[in-house]
Design a protein around this motif. Structure first.
Motif, PDB file in Angstrom:
ATOM      1  N   ASP A 100      -7.757   2.239   9.647  1.00  0.00           N
ATOM      2  CA  ASP A 100      -8.375   1.840   8.658  1.00  0.00           C
ATOM      3  C   ASP A 100      -8.245   0.169   8.782  1.00  0.00           C
ATOM      4  OD1 ASP A 100      -9.494   1.207   6.331  1.00  0.00           O
ATOM      5  OD2 ASP A 100      -8.321   2.452   5.082  1.00  0.00           O
ATOM      6  N   ASN A 134      -2.720   2.627   6.971  1.00  0.00           N
ATOM      7  CA  ASN A 134      -3.843   2.482   7.590  1.00  0.00           C
ATOM      8  C   ASN A 134      -3.922   2.436   9.307  1.00  0.00           C
ATOM      9  OD1 ASN A 134      -2.017   0.416   8.597  1.00  0.00           O
ATOM     10  ND2 ASN A 134      -3.640  -1.234   8.329  1.00  0.00           N
ATOM     11  N   SER A 184     -10.126  -2.308   7.685  1.00  0.00           N
ATOM     12  CA  SER A 184     -10.575  -3.057   6.330  1.00  0.00           C
ATOM     13  C   SER A 184     -11.268  -2.593   5.436  1.00  0.00           C
ATOM     14  CB  SER A 184     -11.405  -4.154   7.015  1.00  0.00           C
ATOM     15  OG  SER A 184     -12.711  -3.819   7.176  1.00  0.00           O
ATOM     16  N   GLU A 185     -11.600  -3.001   4.383  1.00  0.00           N
ATOM     17  CA  GLU A 185     -12.330  -2.568   3.445  1.00  0.00           C
ATOM     18  C   GLU A 185     -13.631  -1.949   3.850  1.00  0.00           C
ATOM     19  OE1 GLU A 185     -13.776  -4.682   0.215  1.00  0.00           O
ATOM     20  OE2 GLU A 185     -13.317  -6.814   1.326  1.00  0.00           O
ATOM     21  N   TYR A 231     -14.524  -1.247   7.395  1.00  0.00           N
ATOM     22  CA  TYR A 231     -14.641  -0.554   8.763  1.00  0.00           C
ATOM     23  C   TYR A 231     -13.203   0.412   9.026  1.00  0.00           C
ATOM     24  CZ  TYR A 231     -18.434  -3.339   9.850  1.00  0.00           C
ATOM     25  OH  TYR A 231     -19.426  -4.142   9.899  1.00  0.00           O
ATOM     26  N   LYS A 232     -13.668   1.474   9.722  1.00  0.00           N
ATOM     27  CA  LYS A 232     -12.502   2.302  10.271  1.00  0.00           C
ATOM     28  C   LYS A 232     -12.939   2.664  11.630  1.00  0.00           C
ATOM     29  CE  LYS A 232     -14.772   6.610   8.909  1.00  0.00           C
ATOM     30  NZ  LYS A 232     -14.737   7.801   7.803  1.00  0.00           N
ATOM     31  N   LYS A 262     -17.513   2.114   6.252  1.00  0.00           N
ATOM     32  CA  LYS A 262     -17.188   2.998   5.314  1.00  0.00           C
ATOM     33  C   LYS A 262     -18.011   3.109   4.256  1.00  0.00           C
ATOM     34  CE  LYS A 262     -12.471   2.336   4.184  1.00  0.00           C
ATOM     35  NZ  LYS A 262     -11.473   1.551   4.056  1.00  0.00           N
ATOM     36  N   ASN A 265     -11.633   5.052  14.984  1.00  0.00           N
ATOM     37  CA  ASN A 265     -11.123   6.556  15.328  1.00  0.00           C
ATOM     38  C   ASN A 265     -11.529   6.921  16.733  1.00  0.00           C
ATOM     39  OD1 ASN A 265     -12.786   7.144  12.635  1.00  0.00           O
ATOM     40  ND2 ASN A 265     -10.684   7.654  12.218  1.00  0.00           N
ATOM     41  N   SER A 313       0.953  -1.235   0.100  1.00  0.00           N
ATOM     42  CA  SER A 313       0.054  -0.196   0.033  1.00  0.00           C
ATOM     43  C   SER A 313       1.051   1.343   0.074  1.00  0.00           C
ATOM     44  CB  SER A 313      -1.025   0.041   1.258  1.00  0.00           C
ATOM     45  OG  SER A 313      -1.619   1.155   1.355  1.00  0.00           O
ATOM     46  N   ASP A 351      -6.231   6.967  14.140  1.00  0.00           N
ATOM     47  CA  ASP A 351      -7.006   6.472  13.012  1.00  0.00           C
ATOM     48  C   ASP A 351      -6.511   5.318  12.492  1.00  0.00           C
ATOM     49  OD1 ASP A 351      -8.316   9.113  13.240  1.00  0.00           O
ATOM     50  OD2 ASP A 351      -7.182  10.161  11.887  1.00  0.00           O
TER      51      ASP A 351
END
Length: 936
Positions: A625, A584, A627-628, A630-631, A654, A633, A580, A623
């Motif tokens: 990230d 993340n 997975s595709e 969920y995030k 997300k 914070n 990446s 912060d």
């Protein structure tokens, strides 16, 4: 008349005396010319013949003049081995000599001796000669006011005469106050003198089989020595190229237009040891090349004990090099190992003697300063360093544009054995050290300084390999330490710097300060404070195979490092997954401190390679990230010595619900969770010896949690087995241990959407206050205490209490859940009743009591209910009311329980393994409702 007569008589007498002396001089000269060769032949007991062509003698000034003198060896076999010298002299003029004393006592006393155009040949032999038994009697005492040699030449040859070892051309010498006697004869310099002056046009000396020295226009007197066009050269070269050095010592090639020694004093002391003193030794524009010897050929120096009375002394007040160049070559003479240019060197108070020569630094000095424009040095076969300028003095160092670069490619480094397992690329625009002190103590190097300062350092870790690939000669390897000498530094400052390893980490904009650093070599490295300001840490994820290799690599570490206080201020931490380009995980602006941090050979083997007494972390938040979908914070957080406070924790999807559902191939829950404040006490975490993560806490609290769970029934059913909570904990792959988990003032919602539904059905638990005890994972454990959850909340406009118990190590997943629901409007049960029983209800449930026990397959237990004004409606699949069946049902169901309650025995409720535990629990509740309300 008398006076004239007396004057006349005196004049005649004086003239007669002069005439007699003149005639006598002629007679004596004639006798000497005729008799002296016989006298010399008779009285000369030296190993040499003494010949001359012309001799003049004067009694008036006691002078002797010899011309075309020749000294040659005698043929006597007894003394032939002592022959070292031959020579010719154009003229020898001796004035003021006492001839009677010279002839009778063999003592020479004269006002002056002049030797014109001597040509001397000396034959040098390295073999020890048999000492000549012949007693030499000439020259028992010499006392001459002045000795002058003009236009002389000196040659030295090997004993065979085939190799010239030295040549001195057009030498002019003047000695004043010469004294030689039996007291001086045993000295290293067998005579004394008051002053001298030597001038030489050119000279050549072969120093050894590898070196020779030449110089021109040499001037040497009792005050100074000046050598022009000084050169120390190798004896063998291939044209202008050097040849490999196969000798036991380094070979020098030195060229200096001018070498000056000013105000010199030299000689031998009372112990007959040489001493040399000078106010100034100065090289102008020297060009120095050094071809190093092979390490295997070098002779090691052994430390010896020296009697101070035997020491030889060299004392130089000031040593200077002006605009010098120095190059050191590898022994193959093909490439540089080291070079410096435009060198200006100034050393004051130099002392060298037999005591200092046995030390690691063979000279003593008071002060020094070395300046140069550029430098290059090969550290080893992998790395070199260079700098644009250096200013080094006794107390200070300034190094500009320092660089450490690789000599080999990454591929070559990885495939070959090297002296280090790390390949670096370092740049530092400026390095300064102030108030330095260094040297050797008990043969151990030490270095002290007040401060070390570096600005804008960029350090790149290019490649690294495991230690099995490192040592060239592993059998000779010794323990390596981070700092291989004694070091003491008050302050180290590194500003606006960057440290990075290719695709591993990048630490940017770093300001680092070390205070009170002290390294006791081989024992311990102590640091009072380490302060890191404004860093931006970036860590790059690695491919799984690389991470496994790194974890399995053998770690060799010998240091003990202790840091009293460590702090990171105003930092940022980012983690970028492998493959990446964006992070993340981000730990926003944070301050981190450790008390009494320690690294040693034991701790370094752990995944967290250090231990500490206390830790304090403050951050503006996280912060993540995840997975595709969920995030995560948070806002500000703090962790201090096991106590944790995290504010505004948010786990958010997300995607919106429709997009989330459209991407699903089968049913899945969608979570939206927030926590006003997360608290923890007694937290301990880390990675154990088996490389497994663990998290333990005496107490965790979720205050103000909101959790929304959404499920759409539109995608295909998820037919996989849904594990019970006991199995989830048992099969966790980390060590988890929470003595008590508190949920305070929280809310839980479950929403479900059907294919034909208009909106979602919702179940709500509000004002949740719950306590769970003994929340432990079963990882690497054989037994655990029961998990016990006490639950208080509002449920669908009513009140609910539950006590839930299970044990993670029970493989049958046995559980017990008991409790009650009070004061709940019957209409609130429609989300349960409509989809599962096809009924709706009106009225009031005053109290529902339950006590269910079950396992992974079945459950049952006690159920009772109290209600009033109850009315039920039986529904079609479309949700439309069945009027007849509803009327019959309401006839069968009493509107009021009359305070007696309805009791049922729930038995044999089978679990649908494709659904969750809460679905299983709901099935037990519904079975109790069916029985108590007589709904068929």
């Amino acid at each position: 008349m008398f006076k004239k007569k007396w004057f006349k008589i005196t004049s005649i007498a004086l003239a007669s005396v002069i005439a007699i002396l003149f005639i006598l001089s002629i007679i004596i000269t004639s006798l000497i010319n005729h008799k002296l060769p016989d006298i010399i032949a008779e009285k000369n007991d030296t190993p040499y013949h003494f010949k001359y062509k012309n001799l003049n003698f004067s009694l008036l000034n006691s002078s002797l003049l010899l011309k075309d003198v020749e000294v040659s060896p005698k043929d006597s076999t007894l003394i032939r081995d002592s022959i070292d010298v031959t020579g010719k002299v154009k003229e020898i003029n001796i004035v003021g000599v006492n001839f009677l004393k010279l002839i009778n006592k063999k003592e020479l006393a004269a006002l002056s001796i002049k030797i014109i155009e001597p040509n001397v040949n000396f034959y040098y032999s390295t073999e020890k000669k048999q000492k000549d038994t012949t007693q030499t009697k000439v020259g028992q005492s010499i006392d001459v006011n002045s000795i002058v040699i003009k236009r002389g030449n000196f040659n030295m040859y090997s004993s065979s005469g085939k190799e010239q070892l030295s040549k001195v051309k057009n030498i002019n010498i003047e000695f004043g106050g010469i004294k030689f006697n039996e007291r001086t004869i045993e000295k290293k310099i067998p005579f004394k003198f008051q002053h001298f002056e030597i001038k030489i046009d050119t000279m050549f000396f072969k120093m050894n089989e590898n070196q020779y020295m030449v110089s021109s226009n040499v001037k040497w007197n009792d005050k100074e020595l000046i050598l022009n066009d000084y050169r120390l050269k190798p004896t063998r070269m291939n044209g202008e190229k050097y040849l490999p050095n196969t000798s036991e010592s380094d070979i020098f090639d030195i060229e200096a237009p001018n070498l000056t020694l000013a105000n010199t004093d030299w000689g031998f002391d009372q112990f007959d040891k040489f001493y040399f003193k000078s106010d100034l030794v100065k090289f102008k524009n020297p060009n120095i090349n050094i071809i190093t010897a092979y390490e295997s050929n070098k002779i090691s120096k052994e430390k010896v004990k020296i009697n101070p009375n035997q020491t030889q002394l060299i004392n130089v007040k000031k040593f200077e090099i002006e605009n010098g160049k120095v190059k050191m070559w590898h022994s193959d003479a093909q490439r540089f190992k080291f070079y410096i240019q435009n060198v200006a060197c100034n050393i004051e108070g130099i002392k060298l003697n037999e005591l200092t020569r046995t030390e690691q630094i063979p000279i003593d000095y008071k002060t020094f300063r070395i300046k140069l424009d550029s430098m290059y040095y090969e550290l080893n076969e992998m790395q070199y360093v260079q700098a644009s300028s250096l200013d080094l003095s006794t107390k200070n160092l300034v190094l500009k544009n320092f660089k450490m670069k690789p000599l080999v490619s990454n591929q070559h480094f990885l495939k070959n054995k090297t002296s280090s397992n790390t390949l670096l690329d370092v740049e530092a625009p400026i390095l300064t050290l102030n108030n330095n002190e260094w040297g050797f103590r008990n043969d151990q190097f030490y270095f002290k300084t007040n401060s070390i300062k570096l600005d804008e350092v960029v350090l790149k870790l290019l490649k690294q390999k495991n230690e099995k690939q490192v040592a060239k000669k592993a059998e000779n390897a010794t323990n390596k330490f981070l700092i291989n000498f004694d070091l003491q530094v008050d302050t180290i400052q590194i500003k606006k710097s960057r440290f990075l390893a290719n695709q591993k980490f990048d630490f940017d904009n770093v300001d680092i300060t070390f205070l009170g650093l002290k390294n006791n070599y081989g024992k311990e490295l102590d640091i009072q404070n380490v302060i890191v300001k404004n860093p931006k840490f970036t860590i790059f994820g690695q491919p799984k195979r690389v991470a496994q290799r790194a974890n399995n690599a053998e770690k060799t570490f010998h240091d003990i490092i202790k840091i009293k206080n460590t702090s990171i201020q105003n930092g940022i931490l980012q983690m970028i997954p492998y493959g990446s380009k964006s992070p993340n995980f981000t730990l926003k602006q944070f301050n981190l401190g450790f008390a009494n941090l320690k690294v040693d050979p034991k701790t370094v083997k752990n995944s967290i390679p250090f231990i500490y007494d206390g830790v304090n972390l403050k951050s503006a938040g996280i912060d993540f990230d995840m997975s595709e979908f969920y995030k995560l914070n948070t806002s500000n957080l703090q962790f201090q010595n096991g106590s944790l406070v995290v504010n505004q924790v948010k786990l958010q999807p997300k995607l919106n619900r429709q997009t989330f559902v459209n991407q699903l191939k089968k049913e899945a829950d969608m979570y939206n969770v927030s926590v006003n404040q997360l608290k923890g006490e007694g937290i301990k975490w880390g990675i154990d010896s088996g490389q497994d993560f663990f998290l333990n806490a005496t107490e965790m609290t979720l205050d103000g949690m909101y959790a929304n769970i959404f499920r759409s029934k539109i995608p295909a059913d998820d037919t996989s087995k849904k594990t019970m909570f006991s199995e989830k904990l048992r099969k966790m792959k980390i060590g988890l241990g929470i003595n008590q988990l508190n949920i305070v003032k929280s809310k839980l919602e479950y929403e479900e959407e059907g294919p034909n539904s208009n909106g979602t059905g919702k179940l709500s638990f509000t004002d949740i206050n719950a306590v769970a005890k003994n929340v432990n994972s079963g990882y690497k454990k054989s037994s655990l205490p029961d998990v016990n959850l006490n639950w208080h909340s509002n449920f669908m406009q009513g009140k609910m209490y539950a006590n839930w118990t299970f044990n993670p190590m029970n493989t049958s997943e046995k559980f017990n859940i008991k409790g009650w629901i009070k004061n709940m409007p019957a209409k609130s049960m429609d989300p349960f009743l409509k989809p599962y029983l096809k009924v709706s209800a009106e009225g009031q449930f005053n109290e529902i009591n339950f006590n269910f026990t079950g396992n992974d397959f079945k459950a049952g237990g006690d159920f009772d209910i109290r209600y009033n004004n109850l009315k039920v409606n039986i529904l079609k699949d479309s949700g439309e009311k069945r009027k007849l069946l509803s009327a019959i049902g309401n006839v069968l169901v009493s509107k009021n329980d009359k305070g007696e309650g309805k009791v049922a025995k729930v038995e044999g409720v089978e679990r649908d393994s494709q659904k969750s535990f809460f679905n299983f629990f709901l099935a037990c509740i519904l079975d109790g409702l069916k029985q108590t309300l007589l709904i068929i």
